[in-house]
Design a protein around this motif. Structure first.
Motif, PDB file in Angstrom:
ATOM      1  N   MET A   1      56.711 -34.286 171.207  1.00  0.00           N
ATOM      2  CA  MET A   1      55.942 -34.709 170.038  1.00  0.00           C
ATOM      3  C   MET A   1      54.616 -35.364 170.411  1.00  0.00           C
ATOM      4  O   MET A   1      53.590 -35.094 169.789  1.00  0.00           O
ATOM      5  CB  MET A   1      56.781 -35.673 169.194  1.00  0.00           C
ATOM      6  CG  MET A   1      56.104 -36.059 167.879  1.00  0.00           C
ATOM      7  SD  MET A   1      55.701 -34.639 166.821  1.00  0.00           S
ATOM      8  CE  MET A   1      57.321 -34.272 166.153  1.00  0.00           C
ATOM      9  N   ASP A   2      54.603 -36.213 171.447  1.00  0.00           N
ATOM     10  CA  ASP A   2      53.401 -36.983 171.765  1.00  0.00           C
ATOM     11  C   ASP A   2      52.748 -36.606 173.083  1.00  0.00           C
ATOM     12  O   ASP A   2      51.699 -37.160 173.422  1.00  0.00           O
ATOM     13  CB  ASP A   2      53.729 -38.480 171.819  1.00  0.00           C
ATOM     14  CG  ASP A   2      54.018 -39.060 170.447  1.00  0.00           C
ATOM     15  OD1 ASP A   2      53.215 -38.836 169.534  1.00  0.00           O
ATOM     16  OD2 ASP A   2      55.052 -39.724 170.294  1.00  0.00           O
ATOM     17  N   ALA A   3      53.359 -35.749 173.857  1.00  0.00           N
ATOM     18  CA  ALA A   3      52.821 -35.459 175.185  1.00  0.00           C
ATOM     19  C   ALA A   3      53.120 -34.030 175.581  1.00  0.00           C
ATOM     20  O   ALA A   3      54.103 -33.427 175.133  1.00  0.00           O
ATOM     21  CB  ALA A   3      53.412 -36.417 176.212  1.00  0.00           C
ATOM     22  N   CYS A   4      52.253 -33.506 176.426  1.00  0.00           N
ATOM     23  CA  CYS A   4      52.545 -32.277 177.151  1.00  0.00           C
ATOM     24  C   CYS A   4      52.648 -32.658 178.620  1.00  0.00           C
ATOM     25  O   CYS A   4      51.900 -33.518 179.096  1.00  0.00           O
ATOM     26  CB  CYS A   4      51.447 -31.233 176.944  1.00  0.00           C
ATOM     27  SG  CYS A   4      51.325 -30.620 175.241  1.00  0.00           S
ATOM     28  N   SER A   5      53.578 -32.066 179.313  1.00  0.00           N
ATOM     29  CA  SER A   5      53.767 -32.435 180.711  1.00  0.00           C
ATOM     30  C   SER A   5      53.883 -31.196 181.574  1.00  0.00           C
ATOM     31  O   SER A   5      54.345 -30.141 181.123  1.00  0.00           O
ATOM     32  CB  SER A   5      55.026 -33.293 180.877  1.00  0.00           C
ATOM     33  OG  SER A   5      56.175 -32.521 180.634  1.00  0.00           O
ATOM     34  N   ALA A   6      53.433 -31.349 182.810  1.00  0.00           N
ATOM     35  CA  ALA A   6      53.610 -30.318 183.826  1.00  0.00           C
ATOM     36  C   ALA A   6      54.493 -30.919 184.904  1.00  0.00           C
ATOM     37  O   ALA A   6      54.102 -31.890 185.554  1.00  0.00           O
ATOM     38  CB  ALA A   6      52.262 -29.887 184.404  1.00  0.00           C
TER      39      ALA A   6
ATOM     40  N   LEU B   1      70.430 -31.961 169.129  1.00  0.00           N
ATOM     41  CA  LEU B   1      69.538 -31.893 167.974  1.00  0.00           C
ATOM     42  C   LEU B   1      68.080 -32.011 168.389  1.00  0.00           C
ATOM     43  O   LEU B   1      67.200 -31.410 167.781  1.00  0.00           O
ATOM     44  CB  LEU B   1      69.887 -33.012 166.991  1.00  0.00           C
ATOM     45  CG  LEU B   1      71.164 -32.799 166.161  1.00  0.00           C
ATOM     46  CD1 LEU B   1      71.568 -34.089 165.487  1.00  0.00           C
ATOM     47  CD2 LEU B   1      70.952 -31.707 165.132  1.00  0.00           C
ATOM     48  N   LEU B   2      67.821 -32.790 169.446  1.00  0.00           N
ATOM     49  CA  LEU B   2      66.440 -33.001 169.865  1.00  0.00           C
ATOM     50  C   LEU B   2      65.977 -31.991 170.893  1.00  0.00           C
ATOM     51  O   LEU B   2      64.794 -31.874 171.168  1.00  0.00           O
ATOM     52  CB  LEU B   2      66.276 -34.412 170.457  1.00  0.00           C
ATOM     53  CG  LEU B   2      66.439 -35.565 169.464  1.00  0.00           C
ATOM     54  CD1 LEU B   2      66.249 -36.884 170.194  1.00  0.00           C
ATOM     55  CD2 LEU B   2      65.437 -35.462 168.333  1.00  0.00           C
ATOM     56  N   GLY B   3      66.918 -31.265 171.476  1.00  0.00           N
ATOM     57  CA  GLY B   3      66.577 -30.422 172.611  1.00  0.00           C
ATOM     58  C   GLY B   3      65.558 -29.348 172.305  1.00  0.00           C
ATOM     59  O   GLY B   3      64.859 -28.879 173.203  1.00  0.00           O
ATOM     60  N   LEU B   4      65.446 -28.945 171.053  1.00  0.00           N
ATOM     61  CA  LEU B   4      64.513 -27.883 170.716  1.00  0.00           C
ATOM     62  C   LEU B   4      63.075 -28.292 170.947  1.00  0.00           C
ATOM     63  O   LEU B   4      62.201 -27.446 171.074  1.00  0.00           O
ATOM     64  CB  LEU B   4      64.701 -27.472 169.248  1.00  0.00           C
ATOM     65  CG  LEU B   4      66.009 -26.724 168.959  1.00  0.00           C
ATOM     66  CD1 LEU B   4      66.262 -26.672 167.465  1.00  0.00           C
ATOM     67  CD2 LEU B   4      65.928 -25.319 169.517  1.00  0.00           C
ATOM     68  N   GLY B   5      62.804 -29.599 171.024  1.00  0.00           N
ATOM     69  CA  GLY B   5      61.425 -30.018 171.213  1.00  0.00           C
ATOM     70  C   GLY B   5      61.247 -30.953 172.382  1.00  0.00           C
ATOM     71  O   GLY B   5      60.324 -31.734 172.416  1.00  0.00           O
TER      72      GLY B   5
ATOM     73  N   HIS C   1      50.254 -35.834 157.947  1.00  0.00           N
ATOM     74  CA  HIS C   1      50.550 -36.653 159.127  1.00  0.00           C
ATOM     75  C   HIS C   1      50.748 -35.745 160.343  1.00  0.00           C
ATOM     76  O   HIS C   1      51.236 -34.624 160.218  1.00  0.00           O
ATOM     77  CB  HIS C   1      51.811 -37.483 158.880  1.00  0.00           C
ATOM     78  CG  HIS C   1      52.022 -38.604 159.841  1.00  0.00           C
ATOM     79  ND1 HIS C   1      52.577 -38.410 161.086  1.00  0.00           N
ATOM     80  CD2 HIS C   1      51.757 -39.937 159.753  1.00  0.00           C
ATOM     81  CE1 HIS C   1      52.653 -39.574 161.724  1.00  0.00           C
ATOM     82  NE2 HIS C   1      52.153 -40.518 160.929  1.00  0.00           N
ATOM     83  N   ALA C   2      50.371 -36.234 161.523  1.00  0.00           N
ATOM     84  CA  ALA C   2      50.509 -35.431 162.734  1.00  0.00           C
ATOM     85  C   ALA C   2      51.959 -35.067 163.021  1.00  0.00           C
ATOM     86  O   ALA C   2      52.232 -34.057 163.686  1.00  0.00           O
ATOM     87  CB  ALA C   2      49.910 -36.176 163.925  1.00  0.00           C
ATOM     88  N   TYR C   3      52.912 -35.871 162.546  1.00  0.00           N
ATOM     89  CA  TYR C   3      54.328 -35.573 162.756  1.00  0.00           C
ATOM     90  C   TYR C   3      54.929 -34.764 161.614  1.00  0.00           C
ATOM     91  O   TYR C   3      56.119 -34.417 161.672  1.00  0.00           O
ATOM     92  CB  TYR C   3      55.139 -36.870 162.889  1.00  0.00           C
ATOM     93  CG  TYR C   3      54.824 -37.730 164.093  1.00  0.00           C
ATOM     94  CD1 TYR C   3      54.042 -37.263 165.153  1.00  0.00           C
ATOM     95  CD2 TYR C   3      55.312 -39.034 164.173  1.00  0.00           C
ATOM     96  CE1 TYR C   3      53.760 -38.064 166.247  1.00  0.00           C
ATOM     97  CE2 TYR C   3      55.042 -39.845 165.272  1.00  0.00           C
ATOM     98  CZ  TYR C   3      54.257 -39.360 166.296  1.00  0.00           C
ATOM     99  OH  TYR C   3      53.987 -40.158 167.383  1.00  0.00           O
ATOM    100  N   GLY C   4      54.166 -34.462 160.600  1.00  0.00           N
ATOM    101  CA  GLY C   4      54.684 -33.737 159.444  1.00  0.00           C
ATOM    102  C   GLY C   4      54.705 -32.244 159.672  1.00  0.00           C
ATOM    103  O   GLY C   4      54.180 -31.464 158.863  1.00  0.00           O
TER     104      GLY C   4
END
Length: 950
Positions: free
Chosen positions: A589-594, A12-16, A659-662
Motif C-alpha cells: 500500500m505505501d511502498a514498493c520494494s526490490a 486476507l492481506l497476502g494479495l497485496g 483517498h489514496a487508499y480508496g
C-alpha cells in the motif's frame, strides 16, 4: 488443524503484500548442509530425535504420529483429521482449549496437520517453557479420553466441516477429491482426500474416535523431535520424565507402497464458478525415497517450473495459449502424483493447448534435459531445501526434515540420500524416468466455467471414480517389541507447569551509513548463514496510483521483474537461477520494494543484477502484452474468490474514491486501467518514484557496514535523481461513517459466505499503536480471542474468525472477518455485531484478557526474530513508520506498560458500531432475506467492481 488468526489475516492481506524474498540457495557443487542429530528410543517405544541449535533461546517441539487418512477404513473418511482437531480440545489434566498456556508462554509456529501418512503437532517455545510444552503434549497423548465427550466431538466436527466448506469455496477447490477418485483404485489408501466426506464426518461417533486414539496414539507409533536450544542429555531426561509412563499402544500395521499407474488415459470434466479453463493432468508414480522420485522432481522443474521451463516457454511465451503452466511432483509414502496444471488463456481452445503440451513433452522425452537445464534444476532443488534451515521448527524447519526422514524412512538423515541421488542425476537418467512413468496412463481433469444452472453437489455426486484393483499389498506388522513403561514422576494433579522466567530478546544493533550519492543504508548484522538480504524501499506503493491508472504501481513492478535493456526476461530468470539468488520487485500500500536474497559467494554479481533490474528496465512491448494478459486473468481470478471480491470492494467504501487508499486493496487495478497502460505510463512511474532520492536500502545478514557499503556503492553510488519532484499522495484524515451500511455481493452456489466488516483506525505511526494492537489481540487477533472463540469454538459456524489491521502510513483499515457456512450467515453477522456492541459497551476488555495478550506478545519476542528475514521485516517497520532504532529492544517495556484502561480507550476510539461498513459475499438466493432482516444498516447490492446492482 487450526488456522490461527495471524495466518488467516496473512491470507486476507497476502494479495497485496510487499515481497521480501527469503531464499538461501547454493550452487549445485556445494555440499548440502548437515543437520546434526542424536536419536534414541525410550523403553515404551517412543522415538526421540534431538538437534542442537543455540542461536536463539527457543526449542521446536514436533511430535509425529505415524497415522493418516490412508489408514482410515471404509466409510470412516476424515477420522484422522477430525481426531487431530480433538487433540486441541483439552486433556484430562488441562481443561479447555489447548492454546491458552502456549499463548501465555509466547509460543510461535504452533499448529497441527494431517496428511495421508501422518499426523503431526508442533510449536516453538522459549527454552524456559519447554517443560510446559512437553507436559501439554504428553498429557493429551497419555491422558486424553476422559476429556473428550459428545460436546467436544460435535464442536470439532462442525469446525472441520466448515474447513471443508472453506476449501470448496475457493475457485477450483473441488478438484483434489475428483482427481484422487480417478487416479487411485477404490481400495487404495489414497482414494479419498484427507478431510473426508460430510456423511462420514456426520456419522463419526464418540466410540469411533476413542477407538482411533487407542489404535494409533501409542508411544511406539510416535516420533518426538526436539530442535533448538537443548542438548541431547537434556532431551533424554525430559522425554523420559514426561513420556516414559505412556503405554506403547498396540502394534500398528504399516501400509505398504502400492504404485498403481492407470492402464490407459482417462478424462473428466468439472464445472466451477471460475473465470478460465484449467487443465490438470495427473500420473501415479513411485513413492518418496526412490531414485525415480528424485529424477521426476528434476524433470518437473525443467518441464514446468517458472519462466525458464520448457512448457512455460512454449505455452506462455511462444504460442500465447496459456496464462500459467506448472509441473510438479507430490511425493507420498505409498505412491506419488506427477501433475501438470495449465490455466488456459480466455478464448483459447483447450484442445489446442493439449496438442502443444503433447508436442513439447514429446521433444523432452526424445532428448531429455540439457546439461544447463539440469544444473539449474539442481540449484533450485537445493535452494528449496535450504530455505527452511534457518528455522528450527514451523512448517518446514529442521525439525520437520528430521521428523519426515524418521517417520517415513526410519532415518532422520534420509534427505542426504535424496541429494546424493540428485547430484548423480544425468540428462539420461532424468529422461529415462520421465519416459518410464509419463508414458503410462494418466487422468486429465478439465475445469470449465459454470453456467447458470450449475449445481456442484449434483455434479460431484455423479463422479464414480475407479473400482477396486487386485494386488493391494497386505499391511505389515512392525517387528515384535518388548516395551516397558516407567513409573510416572509427574504429579499431573498440580496442573500445567508454570513458566515464570523467560529468555531475553537478542536483536542486532541497527547501524546506519550512506552511499556516496546520499542513499541511506540501514543494517542489522546476523551471522548465522552465509547469506545477505538486501531490500530497496521506495516510498510509493498502491497509494501512488492516485492520479494515475489504477494498478500502475504493481504493474510497473511486475514489468521491472521481466527484462532490462541488456537482458530479456528469460535471461534475467536464468541468471537468478545460476546465482542461486531470489530477486524481485513488488508493491504494497505505501511502498514498493526490490528484494534480494543472495549467497555471499555470489553477492557481487547478484547486486549487479539487482541494480540492472531496478535502474534499467526495458518495458518491452512483448513483455507488456504477455504480462497484461496474465494480469487481466489474475483480476478475473480475484473476482471469483470471496477474499478477492471483498478486498477489491471494501477500501473504496471505507476511504472514499478520492483517498489514496480508496482503491482495490490487492493493488491490481481494474480491467479498463490495465488494458490502457502503456510503456510510457510505466516509465513515468519509475521516473517519479523508483529513484535514489526516494530510496532507503535495508540490509540484514552475514555482512558488516564496512563490507556492504562499498559493494552497494559500486552499483548504486552513481545513481542520480531526476530534477522533478516526487508526487504527493492524498492521505487526508477520513471521518467515521455516520451510519452503518451493508453491501452484498452475489457468489452463486457458495457453500460459505465471507463476512467482512470494516472501520478506520489510526496510522501505524500513532503514539498508541501498541495499545490498539494489544486490545485487538484480545478482541479478534488471537486464537482465544472473543470473535474466534464465539464463531469457531462455541457456535462452530466458522473454521476461523477474527479481526486485524493492515499497517499503513495513513489511517489503518480495521477489519473483522468470518468465513461462515451459508445457512448461518445472518446469525454469524448478528454475533459479530453483538461482540462489537459488547466490547465498547457492557462487556469491555478485562484485565485478564489484556494481560494474556501482553504476555503472549512479549514472551514470543525471542522466537520472533529467528531468521534474517524477520530481522529485515523489523528494519522495514523502523524505517517506514519512523520508529527509533532500538524499537524492537523496547517493545517489551512498551507492551508491559499497556494498561487495561489504555487498551479499552484505544479500541473504543476505533470500534464505533454505527460506523461499520459490512461486505458480505455469498449465495444471494440464500442470504439476502436473512441479512436484510437483521437491520444491521442500509443494504446495497453491488457487483464485483463495487457498482450498484438493481
Amino acid at each position: 488443524m487450526k488456522k490461527s488468526v495471524a495466518l488467516l489475516a496473512a491470507g486476507l492481506l497476502g494479495l497485496g503484500a510487499v515481497a521480501s524474498p527469503t531464499v538461501f540457495s547454493a550452487p549445485a557443487t556445494q555440499a548440502v548442509p548437515d543437520i546434526p542429530f542424536q536419536r534414541f528410543t525410550l523403553p515404551n517405544g517412543l522415538t526421540v530425535v534431538v538437534h542442537e541449535d543455540h542461536k536463539a533461546p527457543v526449542v521446536a517441539v514436533s511430535i509425529w504420529y505415524h497415522v493418516g487418512s490412508g489408514d482410515e477404513p471404509a466409510r470412516k473418511t476424515g477420522f484422522a483429521h477430525l481426531f487431530e482437531h480433538l487433540m486441541f480440545s483439552g486433556s484430562e489434566n488441562h481443561k479447555g482449549t489447548y492454546f491458552t498456556p502456549f499463548e501465555l508462554a509466547g509460543s510461535t509456529d504452533q499448529n497441527g496437520t494431517t496428511w495421508f501418512d501422518r499426523t503431526n503437532y508442533f510449536e516453538t517455545v522459549p527454552t524456559t517453557a519447554l517443560d510446559m510444552a512437553l507436559w501439554m503434549e504428553s498429557d493429551r497423548m497419555g491422558h486424553l479420553l476422559g476429556a473428550i465427550g459428545q460436546k467436544e466431538l460435535d464442536t470439532q466436527r462442525g469446525v472441520v466441516q466448515n474447513e471443508k466448506r472453506q476449501g470448496e469455496n475457493r475457485p477450483y477447490g473441488r478438484t483434489d477429491e475428483n482427481i484422487l477418485l480417478n487416479t487411485y483404485p477404490a481400495n487404495h489408501p489414497y482414494h479419498h482426500d484427507t478431510i473426508g466426506s460430510m456423511a462420514d464426518l456426520d456419522a463419526a461417533s464418540l466410540a469411533d474416535v476413542k477407538q482411533w486414539f487407542h489404535d494409533y496414539y501409542g508411544a511406539a507409533n510416535t516420533t518426538l523431535v526436539l530442535a533448538g536450544d537443548i542438548t541431547p542429555a537434556q532431551a533424554r531426561a525430559k522425554a523420559e520424565e514426561y513420556f516414559g509412563d505412556i503405554p506403547a499402544g498396540p502394534p500398528v500395521p504399516r501400509q505398504q507402497p502400492w504404485i498403481t499407474p492407470l492402464t490407459k488415459s482417462t478424462r473428466g470434466v468439472q464445472h466451477d464458478h471460475v473465470p478460465q479453463t484449467r487443465i490438470i493432468r495427473t500420473w501415479v508414480v513411485p513413492q518418496l525415497g526412490t531414485d525415480d522420485t528424485v529424477q521426476l522432481d528434476l524433470a518437473s522443474t525443467v518441464l514446468g517450473s517458472g519462466k525458464t521451463s520448457r512448457l512455460y516457454q512454449r505455452l506462455v511465451y511462444k504460442d500465447n495459449l496459456a496464462d500459467d503452466v506448472s509441473v510438479s511432483i507430490a511425493p507420498f509414502a505409498l505412491a506419488s502424483q506427477f501433475q501438470l496444471t495449465v490455466d488456459v488463456k480466455d478464448g483459447v481452445d483447450p484442445a489446442k493447448v493439449e496438442a502443444a503440451v503433447a508436442d513439447e513433452w514429446k521433444r523432452f522425452l526424445a532428448d531429455g534435459p540439457t546439461a544447463d537445464e539440469l544444473e539449474r534444476a539442481k540449484v533450485g532443488s537445493r535452494a528449496g531445501f535450504i530455505r527452511g534451515l534457518e528455522k528450527v521448527g514451523g512448517f518446514a524447519g529442521k525439525a520437520v526434515i528430521l521428523a519426515e526422514g524418521q517417520v517415513y524412512r526410519g532415518d532422520p538423515a534420509a534427505y542426504k540420500k535424496d541429494f546424493a541421488r540428485m547430484e548423480a542425476a544425468t540428462p539420461a537418467s532424468v529422461k529415462a524416468a520421465a519416459d518410464k512413468w509419463t508414458s503410462k496412463g494418466s487422468y486429465t481433469l478439465t475445469v470449465l466455467p459454470a453456467g447458470k444452472d450449475f449445481d456442484p453437489a449434483v455434479e460431484d455426486k455423479a463422479v464414480v471414480g475407479l473400482a477396486d484393483a487386485p494386488g493391494r499389498p497386505k499391511a505389515v506388522m512392525p517387528p515384535a517389541g518388548t516395551y516397558t513403561v516407567a513409573k510416572s514422576v509427574v504429579d499431573r494433579a498440580k496442573g500445567v507447569p508454570e513458566v515464570n522466567t523467560f529468555p531475553d530478546l537478542s536483536f542486532p544493533k541497527v547501524q546506519r551509513g550512506k552511499l556516496k550519492n546520499g542513499i541511506e543504508v540501514v543494517l542489522a548484522e546476523r551471522h548465522t548463514i552465509p547469506v545477505t538480504l538486501v531490500n530497496l524501499q521506495f516510498n510509493a506503493g498502491f497509494a501512488a496510483d492516485q492520479g494515475r491508472k489504477l494498478g500502475t504501481a504493481s504493474f510497473t513492478a511486475a514489468l521491472m521483474n521481466e527484462s532490462t535493456k541488456s537482458l530479456d526476461s528469460v535471461e534475467v530468470a536464468q541468471r537468478k537461477q545460476r546465482l542461486g539468488a531470489s530477486l524481485g520487485l513488488a508493491c504494497g500500500m505505501d511502498a514498493c520494494s526490490a528484494g534480494l536474497d543472495a549467497l555471499n559467494s555470489e553477492l557481487k554479481p547478484s547486486l549487479e543484477l539487482l541494480a540492472d533490474v531496478v535502474r534499467n528496465p526495458a518495458f518491452s512491448s512483448a513483455d507488456i502484452e504477455r504480462v497484461r494478459g496474465q494480469w487481466l486473468a489474475g483480476i478475473a481470478q480475484e473476482k471469483s474468490q470471496p477474499v478477492g471480491l471483498a478486498l477489491r470492494t471494501l477500501p473504496p467504501l471505507l476511504y472514499g474514491k478520492d483517498h489514496a487508499y480508496g482503491i482495490p486493496a490487492t493493488g491490481t487495478g481494474t480491467e479498463a486501467s490495465i488494458k490502457s497502460l502503456t510503456a510510457a505510463d510505466l516509465a513515468n512511474f519509475q521516473k517519479d518514484f523508483i529513484r535514489p532520492d526516494n530510496l532507503r536500502i535495508l540490509v540484514a545478514g552475514d555482512t558488516t557496514l564496512a563490507e556492504i557499503i562499498p559493494q552497494l556503492d559500486a552499483v548504486f553510488g552513481d545513481w542520480q535523481a531526476p530534477s522533478s519532484a516526487i508526487p504527493a499522495r492524498n492521505l487526508a484524515h477520513v471521518a467515521a461513517q455516520a451510519k452503518p451500511r451493508v453491501f452484498l455481493i452475489n457468489r452463486p452456489d457458495a457453500p460459505q459466505s465471507l463476512i467482512l466488516a470494516g472501520l478506520l483506525a489510526p496510522s501505524s505511526k500513532a503514539a498508541d499503536y501498541i495499545d490498539l494492537d494489544v486490545a485487538n489481540g484480545a478482541f479478534g487477533g488471537s486464537f482465544t480471542s472473543r470473535l474466534n472463540m464465539n464463531l469457531r469454538e462455541d457456535k462452530r459456524w466458522a473454521y476461523g474468525a477474527g479481526s486485524f489491521m493492515r499497517d499503513t502510513i495513513g489511517q489503518r483499515p480495521f477489519l473483522m472477518y468470518a468465513p461462515v457456512q451459508t445457512d448461518k450467515t445472518a446469525e454469524s453477522a448478528a454475533e459479530m455485531q453483538k461482540e462489537v456492541d459488547a466490547v465498547v459497551g457492557a462487556k469491555p476488555l478485562t484485565q485478564a484478557e489484556i494481560d494474556k495478550i501482553k504476555a503472549s506478545n512479549v514472551r514470543s519476542l525471542p522466537g520472533s526474530f529467528e531468521t534474517s528475514d524477520a530481522v529485515l521485516g523489523a528494519l522495514t517497520e523502523i524505517v517506514r513508520y519512523g520508529r527509533p532504532d532500538d524499537y524492537v529492544q523496547t517493545l517489551k517495556a512498551k507492551t508491559d506498560q499497556v494498561s487495561q484502561a489504555a487498551a479499552e480507550k484505544a479500541i473504543k476510539e476505533v470500534i464505533v458500531p454505527k460506523a461499520l461498513t459490512w461486505v458480505i459475499v455469498g449465495d444471494f438466493r440464500q442470504i439476502e432475506k436473512p441479512v436484510r432482516a437483521l437491520n444491521l444498516g442500509e443494504v446495497h447490492v453491488i457487483d464485483a467492481d463495487g457498482n450498484p446492482v438493481k
